[in-house]
Design an enzyme around this catalytic site. Structure first.
Site, PDB file in Angstrom:
ATOM      1  CG  ASP A 145      -2.300   0.448   0.977  1.00 11.03           C
ATOM      2  OD1 ASP A 145      -2.458   1.294   0.087  1.00 11.03           O
ATOM      3  OD2 ASP A 145      -3.233   0.013   1.682  1.00 11.03           O
ATOM      4  CG  ASP A 199      -9.330   2.020  -1.179  1.00  6.94           C
ATOM      5  OD1 ASP A 199      -8.292   2.024  -1.885  1.00  6.94           O
ATOM      6  OD2 ASP A 199      -9.330   1.804   0.044  1.00  6.94           O
TER       7      ASP A 199
HETATM    8  C1  GLA Z   1      -5.927   1.111   1.263  1.00  9.27           C
HETATM    9  C2  GLA Z   1      -5.975   0.149   0.070  1.00  9.27           C
HETATM   10  C3  GLA Z   1      -7.076  -0.884   0.296  1.00  9.27           C
HETATM   11  C4  GLA Z   1      -6.812  -1.650   1.595  1.00  9.27           C
HETATM   12  C5  GLA Z   1      -6.678  -0.670   2.752  1.00  9.27           C
HETATM   13  C6  GLA Z   1      -6.187  -1.350   4.032  1.00  9.27           C
HETATM   14  O1  GLA Z   1      -7.074   1.886   1.358  1.00  9.27           O
HETATM   15  O2  GLA Z   1      -6.190   0.842  -1.115  1.00  9.27           O
HETATM   16  O3  GLA Z   1      -7.146  -1.790  -0.791  1.00  9.27           O
HETATM   17  O4  GLA Z   1      -5.654  -2.421   1.449  1.00  9.27           O
HETATM   18  O5  GLA Z   1      -5.741   0.382   2.467  1.00  9.27           O
HETATM   19  O6  GLA Z   1      -5.995  -0.463   5.086  1.00  9.27           O
END
Ligand code: GLA
Length: 391
Positions: free
Chosen positions: A148, A203
């Protein structure tokens, strides 16, 4: 002179074979399951092992899904040697135990961390521990690593992720590397040499508007994808309840047209028949997993109505007609036009419609096309997906 030519050839040979090995790990877009979309921080060994069982009993493994990935919140601290420590309450027997279980089912195991000093959920990140973590993950039997981009401050994305790639290489275990920097630094322009897949957007959320908004951001990215390196529009929400089944069908079809990684994010232990019929539609999955590895492109954008085309191996093609609107669309579809749709980087000859059968991949039926056109109705927020199959 001869010696130096020999040496240079040897270096090229080695580089070539390691590049080949790198590609082999994701010759087609990775398929699997990840804990985040449904469970967030609520992860545990029983959950993960239960999903591994369900991967087999539901038919997901047979359909091609192979990775079981624990996302954020499995980790809690670092010990006095800097080793990453799993949450003992949730993973009392440690992570290797879970990885071994997943492997015993014939599946592969994935894990998550972050390029910054903390993950997005505030757990310890990889910064400054890249080589140590890569060795730990290799020892545990990790096959897939998602990294990430939270809490990265002024870090440079390309060099941070390249550093982790080198650490994974040095650890000596083949590991699929999934970059998750949300498209912030145009990873499609540089990540092909760094990882196997890279997120292109923020996301996903389990709503039609967010899903289709992410899909819109994939326009123009087709040329960056191919065997070993894929655009990643984020994990699937199919079966999580925020969209209708028709919308999930659309979500899944679009992801397959994009040659996107297919990482399910729902409860595999309790799937409705409708959810199964989507995630297990092998004819749609075959578009995603086609060995030519071409991402589909938008051929026509008429507002509420779009046509997407994906080239397939063996001179075959797929066409996806998307109705984004709230009313049924009634169309006269010209199949010859669809078969011959070209993007500017294709150099194909004219395809002859009479050499092809047209199959509807949701109806699981061949069409009878009299002449070249056919009247078709597409429900709101829905798709028609056709495959041109050589006779
Ligand atoms: C980010 C990523 C997600 C997930 C979260 C976990 O938002 O884009 O896919 O992995 O972190 O905290």
């Amino acid at each position: 002179m001869k010696k130096s030519i020999l040496f240079i050839s040897l270096v090229f040979f080695c580089l070539n074979t390691s590049a080949q090995k790198f590609i082999q790990l994701a010759k087609t877009p990775p398929m699997g399951w990840n804990s985040w979309n449904k469970y967030g921080c609520n992860v545990s060994d029983t959950l993960i092992m239960g999903m591994a069982d369900a991967m087999l009993s539901s038919g997901m493994k047979d359909a091609g899904y192979e990775y079981i990935v624990i996302d954020d919140c499995w980790q809690i601290s670092r010990d006095e040697n800097g080793e990453i420590v799993a949450d003992k309450d949730r993973f009392p027997q440690g992570i290797k135990y879970v990885a071994d279980y997943v492997h015993s089912k014939g599946l592969k195991f994935g894990i998550y961390s972050c390029a910054g000093n903390k993950t997005c959920a505030g757990r310890p990140g990889a910064l400054g521990h890249e080589y140590q973590d890569a060795r730990t993950y290799a020892r545990w039997g990790v096959d897939y690593y998602k990294e990430d981009w939270c809490n990265t401050g002024t870090q440079d994305a390309k060099s941070s992720y390249s550093n982790m790639r080198d650490a994974l290489f040095a650890a000596g275990r083949p590991i699929v590397f999934s970059l998750c920097e949300w498209g912030s630094n145009k990873p499609w322009e540089w990540a092909g040499e760094v990882g196997h897949l890279w997120r292109t957007t923020g996301d996903i959320v389990d709503t039609w508007n967010i899903m289709i908004g992410i899909f819109d951001q994939e326009k123009g990215l087709a040329k960056y994808a191919g065997p070993g390196h894929w655009n990643d529009p984020d994990m699937l929400e199919v079966g999580n309840g925020g969209m209708t089944n028709e919308e999930y069908k659309t979500h899944f079809s679009l992801w397959c047209m994009l040659a996107a990684p297919l990482i399910a994010g729902n409860d595999l232990q309790n799937m409705t028949q409708e959810t199964k019929s989507i995630l297990l539609n092998k004819e749609i999955i075959a578009l995603d997993q086609d060995t030519l590895g071409k991402q589909g492109f938008c051929y026509r954008d008429n507002g509420d109505y779009e046509i997407w085309i994906k080239a397939l191996s063996n001179g075959e093609k797929a066409a996806c007609l998307l109705n984004r609107g709230d009313e049924t669309k009634s169309l006269l579809v010209d199949f010859d036009l669809l078969l011959n749709a070209k993007d500017d980087y294709w150099t194909s000859d004219k395809y002859k419609i009479e050499n092809y059968k047209v199959r509807d991949l949701w109806e699981h039926k061949y069409l009878t096309v009299k002449g070249m056109s056919k009247a078709v109705d597409i429900a709101p927020h829905s798709v028609k997906v056709y495959r041109f199959i050589k006779k």
